[in-house]
Design a protein around this motif. Sequence first.
Motif, PDB file in Angstrom:
ATOM      1  N   GLN A   1     -20.595  13.509  50.314  1.00 21.87           N
ATOM      2  CA  GLN A   1     -20.169  12.205  50.837  1.00 21.87           C
ATOM      3  C   GLN A   1     -19.363  11.403  49.813  1.00 21.87           C
ATOM      4  N   ILE A   2     -19.419  11.809  48.547  1.00 17.91           N
ATOM      5  CA  ILE A   2     -18.832  11.025  47.457  1.00 17.91           C
ATOM      6  C   ILE A   2     -17.423  11.498  47.110  1.00 17.91           C
ATOM      7  N   ILE A   3     -16.520  10.533  46.919  1.00 19.00           N
ATOM      8  CA  ILE A   3     -15.229  10.790  46.292  1.00 19.00           C
ATOM      9  C   ILE A   3     -15.221   9.981  45.006  1.00 19.00           C
ATOM     10  N   ASP A   4     -15.238  10.678  43.883  1.00 19.62           N
ATOM     11  CA  ASP A   4     -15.385  10.070  42.558  1.00 19.62           C
ATOM     12  C   ASP A   4     -14.035  10.103  41.845  1.00 19.62           C
ATOM     13  N   MET A   5     -13.463   8.930  41.604  1.00 16.58           N
ATOM     14  CA  MET A   5     -12.122   8.847  41.018  1.00 16.58           C
ATOM     15  C   MET A   5     -12.217   8.338  39.583  1.00 16.58           C
ATOM     16  N   GLU A   6     -11.859   9.198  38.629  1.00 17.30           N
ATOM     17  CA  GLU A   6     -11.968   8.875  37.203  1.00 17.30           C
ATOM     18  C   GLU A   6     -10.619   8.435  36.641  1.00 17.30           C
ATOM     19  N   PHE A   7     -10.687   7.540  35.677  1.00 13.09           N
ATOM     20  CA  PHE A   7      -9.496   6.981  35.032  1.00 13.09           C
ATOM     21  C   PHE A   7      -8.682   8.076  34.350  1.00 13.09           C
ATOM     22  N   ARG A   8      -7.366   8.064  34.587  1.00 11.92           N
ATOM     23  CA  ARG A   8      -6.454   9.001  33.936  1.00 11.92           C
ATOM     24  C   ARG A   8      -5.582   8.269  32.915  1.00 11.92           C
ATOM     25  N   ASP A   9      -4.926   7.216  33.353  1.00 12.59           N
ATOM     26  CA  ASP A   9      -4.141   6.367  32.452  1.00 12.59           C
ATOM     27  C   ASP A   9      -3.766   5.104  33.219  1.00 12.59           C
ATOM     28  N   ALA A  10      -3.022   4.223  32.579  1.00 14.80           N
ATOM     29  CA  ALA A  10      -2.635   2.978  33.238  1.00 14.80           C
ATOM     30  C   ALA A  10      -1.433   2.381  32.524  1.00 14.80           C
ATOM     31  N   THR A  11      -0.744   1.507  33.230  1.00 14.98           N
ATOM     32  CA  THR A  11       0.335   0.734  32.625  1.00 14.98           C
ATOM     33  C   THR A  11      -0.052  -0.741  32.637  1.00 14.98           C
ATOM     34  N   ASN A  12       0.494  -1.473  31.662  1.00 14.18           N
ATOM     35  CA  ASN A  12       0.311  -2.926  31.517  1.00 14.18           C
ATOM     36  C   ASN A  12      -1.099  -3.350  31.096  1.00 14.18           C
ATOM     37  N   LEU A  13      -1.869  -2.417  30.510  1.00 16.75           N
ATOM     38  CA  LEU A  13      -3.180  -2.810  29.987  1.00 16.75           C
ATOM     39  C   LEU A  13      -3.050  -3.642  28.713  1.00 16.75           C
ATOM     40  N   ASP A  14      -1.936  -3.514  27.999  1.00 18.48           N
ATOM     41  CA  ASP A  14      -1.761  -4.288  26.770  1.00 18.48           C
ATOM     42  C   ASP A  14      -1.689  -5.781  27.060  1.00 18.48           C
ATOM     43  N   THR A  15      -1.108  -6.165  28.178  1.00 18.18           N
ATOM     44  CA  THR A  15      -1.000  -7.584  28.521  1.00 18.18           C
ATOM     45  C   THR A  15      -2.073  -8.035  29.517  1.00 18.18           C
ATOM     46  N   HIS A  16      -2.655  -7.082  30.250  1.00 22.44           N
ATOM     47  CA  HIS A  16      -3.695  -7.408  31.237  1.00 22.44           C
ATOM     48  C   HIS A  16      -4.827  -6.383  31.101  1.00 22.44           C
ATOM     49  N   PRO A  17      -5.706  -6.592  30.114  1.00 18.22           N
ATOM     50  CA  PRO A  17      -6.702  -5.548  29.795  1.00 18.22           C
ATOM     51  C   PRO A  17      -7.804  -5.360  30.830  1.00 18.22           C
ATOM     52  N   ALA A  18      -8.163  -6.383  31.578  1.00 16.93           N
ATOM     53  CA  ALA A  18      -9.199  -6.206  32.603  1.00 16.93           C
ATOM     54  C   ALA A  18      -8.664  -5.281  33.688  1.00 16.93           C
ATOM     55  N   HIS A  19      -9.393  -4.221  33.981  1.00 12.17           N
ATOM     56  CA  HIS A  19      -8.905  -3.237  34.955  1.00 12.17           C
ATOM     57  C   HIS A  19     -10.051  -2.488  35.605  1.00 12.17           C
ATOM     58  N   PHE A  20      -9.772  -1.924  36.743  1.00 14.83           N
ATOM     59  CA  PHE A  20     -10.745  -1.054  37.403  1.00 14.83           C
ATOM     60  C   PHE A  20     -10.663   0.313  36.739  1.00 14.83           C
ATOM     61  N   HIS A  21     -11.687   0.627  35.962  1.00  7.52           N
ATOM     62  CA  HIS A  21     -11.639   1.853  35.152  1.00  7.52           C
ATOM     63  C   HIS A  21     -11.974   3.106  35.962  1.00  7.52           C
ATOM     64  N   SER A  22     -12.740   2.954  36.999  1.00  9.60           N
ATOM     65  CA  SER A  22     -13.046   4.081  37.891  1.00  9.60           C
ATOM     66  C   SER A  22     -13.544   3.503  39.210  1.00  9.60           C
TER      67      SER A  22
END
Length: 197
Positions: A132-153
């Motif tokens: 039943q689970i779809i588990d999505m893990e962090f791969r990379d991101a853009t704009n974390l340097d200016t906006h560090p709060a993010h959905f990590h997974s």
Amino acid sequence: MIRHLSAMFLAALITAVLFAAPLSLAHADPMDHGDHAALTGTAAAEPSTGQVLFDRIKALAGTWEAPTRDGTMVDIFKPFAFDTAVLGEEWLNGKQITSTIFYVVGSELRVDHFCDFKNQPRYTAVPSLDPQIIDMEFRDATNLDTHPAHFHSTKWRIVDADHLIQEWFVLGGKKPVSLAHMEFTKRTDATTASLHD
């Protein structure tokens, strides 16, 4: 003389073979092309894990809603590009706040999230022991340097055809880790139609 007879014999042999071949083919049983894959070992391959997970996301097509402390969150899932990708839109109080694109690369389900945190995390779905689970893990991101709060997974539980639970794990915010938990119910066609009237 012997050479002449040998040449004549060879010519007669070739002629007999050429005329006999079509006759033998005409009487042969036609090949069952349905068994071609089995005979050649080219049977259709099992779908990859990524494709299986993508098909589960694609099956979410429609409109979903979840109550939150800030109002009703509405998720809309729409396949596009000849069903090779799914667009997920997130709306809160009539305003679109995020877009997410799901697609397959090789054997992986990839997820690109365009976030209201003003950054763009990208995920790879990983297999889970719970179907039943779809588990999505962090791969990379853009704009974390200016906006560090993010959905990590994010982890989604597809309870049944009408119920979906989403958990989004936040890093980089005021708290070391926080969680957004939403329980969605799929809208009926009549309710969805009234939404767009």
